[in-house]
Motif scaffolding. Structure first.
Motif: not given
Length: 124
Positions: A41, A43, A49
């Protein structure tokens, strides 16, 4: 590429990369394009995300590399794939950074999918 700005993530534009920790399955036109337990993920600042899936966990027989290139001053140059099963909707549906900048080196050999160019990105 030397004339392009190159920026480092920081307090004004944070980027974090962590293991997703769940199974990620991407489908298009009833076909599983990607299925992995090893997604990351990413971000970035205030953006949602993004799941980066190992290219090894993508059915590459469904992909067609395109000539599209974009540039991110934090990550580097991205190249693209279309998903042939998705037709026009899935043109340039996938991007990858083949030589990402050091700050995001973890996404090397991973790809990401535009949610509106696939049927589903299921996490869980």
């Amino acid at each position: 590429m030397t004339d392009r700005p190159r920026k480092q993530p920081g307090p004004d534009h944070p980027i974090t990369i962590t293991p997703t920790g769940k199974r990620v399955v991407v489908t298009v036109a009833g076909k599983v394009v990607a299925d992995t337990g090893d997604a990351l993920s990413l971000r970035e600042a205030t953006y949602p995300a993004v799941q980066y899936v190992p290219l090894a966990d993508v059915d590459q027989t469904l992909l067609e590399r395109t000539g599209t290139r974009t540039y991110c001053p934090y990550k580097g140059e991205a190249s693209y794939y279309s998903i042939t099963a998705g037709g026009e909707r899935s043109v340039d549906a996938i991007w990858e950074y083949q030589a990402p900048y050091d700050a995001v080196a973890q996404i090397k050999d991973h790809v990401a999918f535009y949610p509106d160019r696939v049927d589903e990105i299921k996490i869980g």
